[in-house]
Design an enzyme around this catalytic site. Structure first.
Site, mmCIF file in Angstrom:
data_model
loop_
_atom_site.group_PDB
_atom_site.id
_atom_site.type_symbol
_atom_site.label_atom_id
_atom_site.label_comp_id
_atom_site.label_asym_id
_atom_site.label_seq_id
_atom_site.Cartn_x
_atom_site.Cartn_y
_atom_site.Cartn_z
ATOM 1 N N ARG A 89 2.052 13.943 17.125
ATOM 2 C CA ARG A 89 2.906 15.024 17.247
ATOM 3 C C ARG A 89 2.343 16.304 16.519
ATOM 4 N NH1 ARG A 89 7.314 11.385 17.236
ATOM 5 N NH2 ARG A 89 7.928 10.731 19.316
ATOM 6 N N ASP A 149 15.599 10.065 19.857
ATOM 7 C CA ASP A 149 15.346 8.949 19.072
ATOM 8 C C ASP A 149 16.518 8.245 18.758
ATOM 9 O OD1 ASP A 149 12.459 10.309 17.695
ATOM 10 O OD2 ASP A 149 14.056 11.810 18.644
ATOM 11 N N ARG A 152 17.267 6.112 21.743
ATOM 12 C CA ARG A 152 16.268 5.015 21.721
ATOM 13 C C ARG A 152 17.068 3.735 20.784
ATOM 14 N NH1 ARG A 152 10.870 8.745 21.751
ATOM 15 N NH2 ARG A 152 10.580 8.599 23.947
ATOM 16 N N HIS A 176 11.619 14.640 14.017
ATOM 17 C CA HIS A 176 11.346 14.130 15.205
ATOM 18 C C HIS A 176 9.846 13.743 15.116
ATOM 19 C CE1 HIS A 176 10.903 13.070 19.458
ATOM 20 N NE2 HIS A 176 10.296 14.008 19.708
HETATM 21 P P1 6V0 Z 1 3.489 19.231 30.601
HETATM 22 O O1 6V0 Z 1 3.700 18.492 31.923
HETATM 23 O O2 6V0 Z 1 2.104 19.619 30.475
HETATM 24 O O3 6V0 Z 1 4.097 20.530 30.798
HETATM 25 C C1 6V0 Z 1 3.976 21.729 29.966
HETATM 26 C C2 6V0 Z 1 4.037 22.805 30.933
HETATM 27 O O4 6V0 Z 1 4.241 24.105 30.112
HETATM 28 C C3 6V0 Z 1 3.042 23.333 32.075
HETATM 29 O O5 6V0 Z 1 3.670 23.106 33.307
HETATM 30 C C4 6V0 Z 1 2.404 24.430 31.432
HETATM 31 O O6 6V0 Z 1 1.771 25.289 32.526
HETATM 32 C C5 6V0 Z 1 3.450 25.054 30.788
HETATM 33 N N1 6V0 Z 1 3.100 26.116 29.922
HETATM 34 C C6 6V0 Z 1 2.001 26.274 28.968
HETATM 35 N N2 6V0 Z 1 2.078 27.323 28.214
HETATM 36 C C7 6V0 Z 1 3.164 28.087 28.786
HETATM 37 C C8 6V0 Z 1 3.491 29.267 28.353
HETATM 38 N N3 6V0 Z 1 2.835 29.869 27.498
HETATM 39 N N4 6V0 Z 1 4.577 29.855 29.365
HETATM 40 C C9 6V0 Z 1 4.977 28.963 30.110
HETATM 41 N N5 6V0 Z 1 4.691 27.762 30.544
HETATM 42 C C10 6V0 Z 1 3.576 27.327 29.880
HETATM 43 O O7 6V0 Z 1 3.878 18.712 29.458
HETATM 44 P P2 6V0 Z 1 5.518 17.814 29.176
HETATM 45 O O8 6V0 Z 1 6.439 18.366 30.056
HETATM 46 O O9 6V0 Z 1 5.052 16.411 29.337
HETATM 47 O O10 6V0 Z 1 5.725 18.292 27.590
HETATM 48 C C11 6V0 Z 1 6.164 19.443 27.260
HETATM 49 C C12 6V0 Z 1 6.374 19.291 25.792
HETATM 50 O O11 6V0 Z 1 7.785 18.606 25.212
HETATM 51 C C13 6V0 Z 1 5.611 18.723 24.839
HETATM 52 O O12 6V0 Z 1 5.105 19.784 23.861
HETATM 53 C C14 6V0 Z 1 5.879 17.536 24.503
HETATM 54 O O13 6V0 Z 1 5.223 16.787 23.328
HETATM 55 C C15 6V0 Z 1 7.281 17.669 24.323
HETATM 56 N N6 6V0 Z 1 8.331 16.346 24.325
HETATM 57 C C16 6V0 Z 1 9.303 16.498 23.531
HETATM 58 C C17 6V0 Z 1 10.223 15.510 23.400
HETATM 59 C C18 6V0 Z 1 11.197 15.700 22.347
HETATM 60 O O14 6V0 Z 1 11.860 14.599 22.123
HETATM 61 N N7 6V0 Z 1 11.367 16.677 21.879
HETATM 62 C C19 6V0 Z 1 10.103 14.229 24.213
HETATM 63 C C20 6V0 Z 1 8.985 14.277 25.137
HETATM 64 C C21 6V0 Z 1 8.171 15.413 25.147
#
Ligand code: 6V0
Length: 314
Positions: A89, A149, A152, A176
């Site tokens: 991460r 977490d 989980r 995290h």
């Molecule tokens: P994803 O499916 O790639 O979605 C990310 C989205 O963000 C995409 O649709 C991009 O187009 C959009 N995006 C990127 N830059 C911008 C911007 N400047 N403005 C607006 N939109 C933008 O990723 P996913 O949804 O799987 O994960 C998103 C984030 O959540 C990641 O950083 C993960 O690591 C995080 N998570 C956090 C968790 C937690 O417990 N906090 C758990 C799971 C994932």
């Protein structure tokens, strides 16, 4: 003026759209705005989710602009790159810190008044980034921290000990991420100390059990990512739980990420610690009297995050 029943999600990827879908079913809000740099993606997700409204709750769901989120009660930020197989991460930090900064600047530009809920990873670092860039008071900037977490942990313990997840009181703290730890000294099953309950269930080697559970929780995301590329359902429900606490002003204890100013001997960084959450955001950080070994683990998380933050230009 804030619309208490309006939520915004920035980032309509796996996590953002799953959160939108879960929030729609929960019925906490009556307006949901989705924003993504890929506008078509936000539109597609909003349309798809909205087509289920006939069988769920009456609400408005649409892809919008930053101007649309000015009055949202909660602004959830999930935008960012996600963890790739083999990537920690913390590897994501530079990439996602830049994205977070640009988003927060937009939120400030439109004079949004709501609470920020940071979900993008590394969540503790990005909560700090969001706080610093926004200049908001710290109560308004909440990271999802170790809420997932902890879910989980409760799930794994419930499977192992064959007891309802909801009877388990236990919390993951710190970061995290890889340095997170279980505050075992505060864990119990309906008031019965965890060790005693484990003995009752036939587990006598507590050290091995604790180690096994801790590793499994810590590495859960890696195992899921190896298999399906991303994790999103668990975090979506964690987002719902945090929003519920805010919208219903529940004053619940949740291990969210919040900026510390001396609690747990940490200054100027956000850590995942138990805190009371209500409609105004973080009401109080609970300073648990941790055991010496737990304090050492917390110190590891603190040092890990300090080392990252000092290299960020904020
Ligand atoms: P994803 O499916 O790639 O979605 C990310 C989205 O963000 C995409 O649709 C991009 O187009 C959009 N995006 C990127 N830059 C911008 C911007 N400047 N403005 C607006 N939109 C933008 O990723 P996913 O949804 O799987 O994960 C998103 C984030 O959540 C990641 O950083 C993960 O690591 C995080 N998570 C956090 C968790 C937690 O417990 N906090 C758990 C799971 C994932």
């Amino acid at each position: 003026m804030i619309n208490e029943r309006k939520v915004a999600i920035i980032g309509a990827g796996f996590v953002g759209s799953s959160s939108a879908f879960a929030l729609m079913q929960k019925g906490l809000f009556n307006e949901l705005v989705l924003i993504d740099s890929n506008k078509a993606k936000a539109e597609g997700e909003a349309m798809d989710i909205a087509h289920g409204l006939a069988y769920s709750n009456a609400m408005k769901i649409y892809a919008g602009e930053y101007e649309d989120i000015r009055d949202a009660k909660v602004i959830i930020i999930t935008a960012g790159a996600n963890q790739k197989p083999g990537e920690t991460r913390l590897d994501l930090i530079k990439k996602n810190s830049k994205i977070m900064t640009s988003i927060i600047k937009e939120i400030v530009r439109v004079k949004a008044e709501g609470l920020l809920l940071i979900v993008a990873n590394p969540v503790d670092v990005l909560t700090h980034v969001a706080l610093k860039v926004s200049g908001f008071k710290k109560e308004r900037v909440i990271g999802s921290g170790t809420v997932l977490d902890t879910a989980r942990l409760k799930y794994l313990l419930s499977e192992k000990l064959k007891v309802d997840t909801r009877n388990i009181h236990a919390v993951i703290m710190g970061e995290h991420g890889d340095s997170e730890f279980v505050a075992w000294s505060f864990s119990n099953v309906s008031g019965m100390p965890m060790e005693k309950f484990c003995h009752l269930r036939g587990f006598d080697d507590m050290d091995s059990l604790k180690e096994e559970i801790h590793i499994e929780v810590r590495d859960s995301a890696y195992h899921i990512i190896e298999r399906k590329g991303a994790t999103y359902y668990g975090i979506a429900l964690s987002v719902v739980r945090i929003c519920e606490c805010i919208v219903k002003n529940q004053h619940s204890m949740l291990p969210i990420s919040t900026e510390l100013e001396g609690e747990y001997n940490a200054f100027g960084l956000a850590l995942s610690v138990p805190a009371i959450l209500g409609s105004d955001g973080v009401e109080a950080v609970l300073e648990l009297p941790l055991s010496n070994s737990e304090l050492k683990e917390l110190e590891d998380s603190r040092n890990t995050l300090c080392n990252i933050i000092k290299d960020l230009e904020l």
